[in-house]
Motif scaffolding. Structure first.
Motif, mmCIF file in Angstrom:
data_model
loop_
_atom_site.group_PDB
_atom_site.id
_atom_site.type_symbol
_atom_site.label_atom_id
_atom_site.label_comp_id
_atom_site.label_asym_id
_atom_site.label_seq_id
_atom_site.Cartn_x
_atom_site.Cartn_y
_atom_site.Cartn_z
ATOM 1 N N ALA A 272 -1.765 -0.396 1.833
ATOM 2 C CA ALA A 272 -1.170 -0.200 0.517
ATOM 3 C C ALA A 272 0.348 -0.212 0.609
ATOM 4 N N THR A 273 0.892 0.416 1.633
ATOM 5 C CA THR A 273 2.345 0.410 1.827
ATOM 6 C C THR A 273 2.858 -1.008 2.008
ATOM 7 N N GLU A 274 2.134 -1.803 2.763
ATOM 8 C CA GLU A 274 2.537 -3.189 3.004
ATOM 9 C C GLU A 274 2.503 -3.999 1.713
ATOM 10 N N LEU A 275 1.464 -3.800 0.885
ATOM 11 C CA LEU A 275 1.348 -4.536 -0.363
ATOM 12 C C LEU A 275 2.450 -4.140 -1.341
ATOM 13 N N VAL A 276 2.730 -2.831 -1.424
ATOM 14 C CA VAL A 276 3.791 -2.368 -2.305
ATOM 15 C C VAL A 276 5.131 -2.932 -1.864
ATOM 16 N N ASP A 277 5.377 -2.965 -0.562
ATOM 17 C CA ASP A 277 6.617 -3.551 -0.052
ATOM 18 C C ASP A 277 6.745 -5.011 -0.462
ATOM 19 N N GLY A 278 5.618 -5.690 -0.600
ATOM 20 C CA GLY A 278 5.647 -7.092 -0.986
ATOM 21 C C GLY A 278 5.690 -7.307 -2.485
ATOM 22 N N GLY A 279 5.747 -6.198 -3.255
ATOM 23 C CA GLY A 279 5.845 -6.314 -4.702
ATOM 24 C C GLY A 279 4.529 -6.308 -5.426
ATOM 25 N N THR A 280 3.430 -6.010 -4.733
ATOM 26 C CA THR A 280 2.118 -5.960 -5.371
ATOM 27 C C THR A 280 1.756 -4.516 -5.694
ATOM 28 N N PRO A 281 1.537 -4.179 -6.974
ATOM 29 C CA PRO A 281 1.127 -2.819 -7.304
ATOM 30 C C PRO A 281 -0.271 -2.539 -6.760
ATOM 31 N N VAL A 282 -0.481 -1.306 -6.323
ATOM 32 C CA VAL A 282 -1.723 -0.954 -5.646
ATOM 33 C C VAL A 282 -2.281 0.324 -6.237
ATOM 34 N N PRO A 373 6.866 5.733 10.839
ATOM 35 C CA PRO A 373 5.776 6.397 10.144
ATOM 36 C C PRO A 373 5.486 5.733 8.811
ATOM 37 N N ALA A 374 4.225 5.763 8.396
ATOM 38 C CA ALA A 374 3.864 5.176 7.107
ATOM 39 C C ALA A 374 4.489 5.982 5.987
ATOM 40 N N ARG A 375 4.966 5.280 4.969
ATOM 41 C CA ARG A 375 5.569 5.984 3.840
ATOM 42 C C ARG A 375 4.490 6.624 3.000
ATOM 43 N N PRO A 376 4.870 7.515 2.077
ATOM 44 C CA PRO A 376 3.877 8.252 1.328
ATOM 45 C C PRO A 376 2.933 7.305 0.621
ATOM 46 N N ALA A 377 1.935 7.894 0.106
ATOM 47 C CA ALA A 377 0.843 7.168 -0.490
ATOM 48 C C ALA A 377 1.312 6.112 -1.461
ATOM 49 N N VAL A 378 0.410 5.509 -2.088
ATOM 50 C CA VAL A 378 0.675 4.405 -2.982
ATOM 51 C C VAL A 378 0.676 4.891 -4.407
#
Length: 389
Positions: A272-282, A373-378
């Motif tokens: 989810a973090t990766e998708l949000v970074d790419g501009g995709t809402p999750v 570390p992974a950023r907080p949730a989505v």
């Protein structure tokens, strides 16, 4: 097994290999320290003919091969025990005495082994002297003359080093045996191991179609490199970019092993973090949450499911999602678990996006994909993160 498979087995079970090797070395060290050293020394007796001509030499050549047995006989050893006041029987002394006639020679080598180096030399010289006399007496003719003459040409000396144990030899042998046994045990453990460790293991356990299976292998923390588009989680994120006509994608994430459900949650967080970074809402949906309505404009919906969920729940998930992501934890997921998960997906008609092979959670965060570390949730379902600026 190929040579590569043996190397993999030794790397995978290096702890077993090292433990058995150290055990072998420890046993050898105990032998060196606990076993009393023994010493061996040798006296050389030369056999010559007392007569002239070649007949005497031929006689010696024919008879000398039988003389070693005389050196270990009662006739020789009994008087030696009395002479040196040895506290042992003839049988015991015979076990420590050796006599040989080297090929193509006219000599007899008398060797004695003892825990006391000085006593070993004394016994060897006494046996050699008594042996010389005994042979001459046995070969004596009726005229009182012996056709052979035995002389101790090289008396035994006090040995300075033991013949056993030799520390370097014993320790080296112990280490070699330990390494060999350790390697054998490691290979046997590898052959008996039904857990999945590598991409090849996953493809083999999958069965038919395994060669075409998409598998994303996430490296352990110590071997991860800096972030980049080639990372397995990033590749999976690109694979899950919205593909429906409404610009959304729905995926159910399933851990192949029931005991590794946390690995599925970790993967969803990183994905989810990766998708949000790419501009995709999750949106991360809880198990059992209705997913029939569109989630977001041009968004992704990720649902963590359990293989133990009722069949009715799985049929609903198959209808409401575009496909599944199967999570395998290296070294913890059994091949049977993967096959069972495949059967479950096939039974409910669910498609498969890919399989993600995660490192054991003992090596760090299972699916972070990098050292940060992974950023907080989505974003929550009601936050409606836009797809772009």
């Amino acid at each position: 097994m190929e040579l590569r498979d043996y190397g993999t087995a030794l790397r995978r079970y290096w702890a077993t290999w090292a433990a058995i090797a150290l055990t072998g070395l420890f046993v050898a060290l105990v032998v060196v320290l606990a076993v009393r050293p023994t010493y061996t020394t040798t006296a050389q007796v030369f056999v010559a003919s007392s007569g002239d001509g070649t007949s005497g030499s031929q006689f010696v050549s024919q008879r000398v091969t039988t003389y070693p047995d005389v050196a270990r006989s009662q006739t020789v050893l009994g008087p030696v025990i009395d002479e040196l006041s040895l506290d042992e029987s003839v049988t015991d002394l015979r076990a420590r005495v050796a006599a040989v006639n080297p090929p193509d020679t006219s000599q007899v080598d008398v060797s004695v082994t003892d825990e006391d180096p000085a006593r070993a030399a004394a016994v060897a010289n006494a046996v050699a002297e008594r042996f010389s006399t005994a042979v001459e007496d046995l070969e004596e003719r009726q005229d009182g003359v012996s056709p052979v003459d035995l002389t101790v040409t090289d008396p035994a000396t006090v040995p300075s080093s033991p013949v056993f144990p030799v520390p370097g030899l014993v320790l080296g042998l112990g280490l070699f045996v330990g390494l060999t046994l350790g390697a054998a045990v490691a290979v046997l453990r590898s052959r008996a191991d039904t857990r999945l460790h590598t991409v090849d293991d996953v493809r083999t356990a999958w069965g038919a179609g395994g060669d075409e299976l998409t598998v994303h292998a996430v490296a352990a923390r110590r071997s991860r490199r800096r972030r980049g588009t080639g990372r397995p989680v990033a590749m999976l994120a690109r694979q899950l970019e919205p593909v429906d006509d409404d610009g959304s994608v729905r995926a159910v994430v399933l851990a192949a092993s029931p005991d590794e459900s946390q690995a599925a949650h970790d993967l969803v967080t990183a994905l989810a973090t990766e998708l949000v970074d790419g501009g995709t809402p999750v949106v991360v949906a809880e198990p059992g949450e209705d997913a029939a309505a569109p989630v977001l404009p041009a968004g992704a919906r990720l649902t963590v499911a359990s293989a133990s969920a009722p069949a009715r729940e799985w049929r609903r998930l198959a209808r409401e999602n575009d496909g599944a992501v199967l999570v395998v934890t290296a070294g913890r997921t059994e091949a049977a678990d993967l096959r069972e998960a495949r059967s479950l997906l096939a039974a409910v008609g669910a498609g498969l996006f890919s399989v993600v092979l995660l490192p054991s959670r003992r090596t760090g965060r299972a699916a972070s994909g990098d050292t940060t570390p992974a950023r907080p949730a989505v974003p929550a379902a009601d936050e409606r993160v836009p797809a772009g600026p």
